[in-house]
Design a protein around this motif. Structure first.
Motif, mmCIF file in Angstrom:
data_model
loop_
_atom_site.group_PDB
_atom_site.id
_atom_site.type_symbol
_atom_site.label_atom_id
_atom_site.label_comp_id
_atom_site.label_asym_id
_atom_site.label_seq_id
_atom_site.Cartn_x
_atom_site.Cartn_y
_atom_site.Cartn_z
ATOM 1 N N GLY A 1 -9.505 33.490 -19.003
ATOM 2 C CA GLY A 1 -10.909 33.821 -18.807
ATOM 3 C C GLY A 1 -11.550 33.099 -17.639
ATOM 4 N N THR A 2 -12.762 33.495 -17.367
ATOM 5 C CA THR A 2 -13.564 32.821 -16.351
ATOM 6 C C THR A 2 -15.030 33.083 -16.656
ATOM 7 O OG1 THR A 2 -13.944 32.528 -13.980
ATOM 8 C CG2 THR A 2 -13.448 34.773 -14.705
ATOM 9 N N LEU A 3 -15.857 32.088 -16.346
ATOM 10 C CA LEU A 3 -17.294 32.252 -16.563
ATOM 11 C C LEU A 3 -17.974 32.617 -15.240
ATOM 12 C CD1 LEU A 3 -19.556 31.978 -18.686
ATOM 13 C CD2 LEU A 3 -19.717 29.551 -18.084
ATOM 14 N N HIS A 4 -17.834 31.728 -14.226
ATOM 15 C CA HIS A 4 -18.494 31.968 -12.940
ATOM 16 C C HIS A 4 -17.512 32.177 -11.789
ATOM 17 C CE1 HIS A 4 -22.272 31.159 -14.762
ATOM 18 N NE2 HIS A 4 -21.983 29.913 -15.046
ATOM 19 N N HIS A 5 -16.315 31.610 -11.916
ATOM 20 C CA HIS A 5 -15.347 31.755 -10.818
ATOM 21 C C HIS A 5 -14.899 33.214 -10.739
ATOM 22 C CE1 HIS A 5 -11.757 31.183 -8.373
ATOM 23 N NE2 HIS A 5 -12.265 30.015 -8.037
ATOM 24 N N PRO A 6 -14.638 33.732 -9.536
ATOM 25 C CA PRO A 6 -14.119 35.108 -9.457
ATOM 26 C C PRO A 6 -12.837 35.265 -10.269
ATOM 27 C CG PRO A 6 -14.689 34.288 -7.272
ATOM 28 C CD PRO A 6 -14.826 33.118 -8.219
ATOM 29 N N GLY A 7 -12.601 36.454 -10.778
ATOM 30 C CA GLY A 7 -11.395 36.704 -11.552
ATOM 31 C C GLY A 7 -10.160 36.712 -10.665
ATOM 32 N N ASN A 8 -8.974 36.843 -11.322
ATOM 33 C CA ASN A 8 -7.762 36.957 -10.511
ATOM 34 C C ASN A 8 -7.040 38.285 -10.702
ATOM 35 O OD1 ASN A 8 -6.670 36.414 -13.009
ATOM 36 N ND2 ASN A 8 -5.666 34.503 -12.435
#
Ligand code: BDR
Ligand code: CA
Length: 314
Positions: free
Chosen positions: A153-160
């Motif tokens: 998951g991620t909250l603010h970082h761009p996804g991968n």
């Protein structure tokens, strides 16, 4: 002694996480379960057995093969451009005399939670399919689990894998959402923090320089496997001789929560949409959605984390 059970799709970063857990004083790995993701569930188990054989822990670590498909749909297949053809950077580790259990992964999870009531930390390093299957089969284990720490998951970082999604959650959103809804003590070690921690060529030099005699084969393995991972990160993310530390950071945070800063919010996983399927939706409003609280790692002491990782082998 901290008991942990690791669920992994044993690729390169998973392998370093597993080796760290096997070498970290005060930690006992009561089992490893595998699923598809970086490689097939069966290949992930084969890799795990060879890594355990390489680490030679002074106790038995059972390995169980789990889901080779997400709860909904099919697995897309391995990612050799990231993790090599065998999942561990095409390194040919010696074969282990140990075999995987006949017991499926979800059953090993259930059995170990019951064996260590309130004393077992589950760390997932891949899709959450095996854990979701265990919770579906035995919902009564929820209050017996000490806590769950997951890389994903991620909250603010761009996804991968999409603008807002990370691979482990996007690979099986339904499983992740089932786990989010279960009411576990759940901590997310996502891209917000894993992208802040870097394993550099200098760190690999230090690992080889200071590795204890018995850990020299581990240092040599990590050096070799990293060639594939560094190349992918250079081509994909412009990383010059360094890479993010995804899966090892989940184990590090499970073992030493002081490494990370946490924000808590009710959260669910988006199971629909084109770009957002697999996105973590955390609600920080005054009157949030009705969902269990998720502990989200937002900051990390990156220097301390990577030094703790390497020091386990020195
Ligand atoms: C996650 O995806 C996998 O490729 C890695 O092993 C890690 O668990 C990072 O998004
Ligand atoms: Ca992984």
């Amino acid at each position: 002694m901290q008991n942990i059970l690791i669920d992994a799709d044993t690729g390169i970063d998973d392998s370093i996480a597993i080796l760290f857990a096997l070498k970290q004083p005060g930690v006992r790995v009561v089992g490893v379960t595998t699923g598809c993701g970086n490689t097939s569930a069966a290949q992930a188990a084969e890799n795990t057995l060879r890594l355990i054989h390489l680490a030679q822990p002074p106790y038995n670590v059972p390995v169980a093969i789990g889901a080779n498909a997400p709860l909904v749909g099919q697995w897309d297949g391995p990612v050799p451009h990231i993790h090599g053809n065998n999942g561990i950077g095409d390194v040919e580790l010696p074969v282990s005399p140990q075999k995987p259990l006949a017991e499926p992964a979800c059953d090993l999870i259930i059995r170990m939670v019951r064996k260590h009531p309130h004393q077992l930390t589950l760390v997932t390093l891949g899709r959450m399919t095996n854990l979701a299957l265990a919770l579906e089969k035995a919902p009564d284990i929820v209050p017996l689990v000490k806590n769950v720490v997951f890389m994903g998951g991620t909250l603010h970082h761009p996804g991968n894998v999409s603008p807002v999604c990370e691979a482990n959650l996007a690979g099986d959103p339904e499983a992740a959402d089932l786990v989010f809804r279960a009411g576990l003590d759940l901590t997310m070690v996502g891209l917000d923090v894993t992208m802040q921690v870097r394993l550099t060529a200098h760190h690999l030099d230090m690992l080889e320089k200071y590795a204890r005699e018995e850990n020299r084969p581990i240092a040599a393995y990590i050096r070799q496997a990293m060639k594939v991972y560094y190349q992918f990160n250079r081509l994909q993310n412009n990383c010059l001789d360094h890479c993010p530390v995804h899966d090892p950071l989940a184990v590090l945070a499970a073992v030493d929560p002081s490494l990370v800063t946490i924000r808590r919010a009710p959260a669910r996983v988006e199971c629909g949409g084109t770009f957002c399927r697999g996105m973590v939706v955390a609600d920080f409003r005054e009157h949030p959605i009705d969902a269990p609280y998720l502990s989200i790692c937002t900051e990390v002491d990156a220097r301390k984390a990577v030094e703790k990782l390497i020091t386990a082998f020195t």
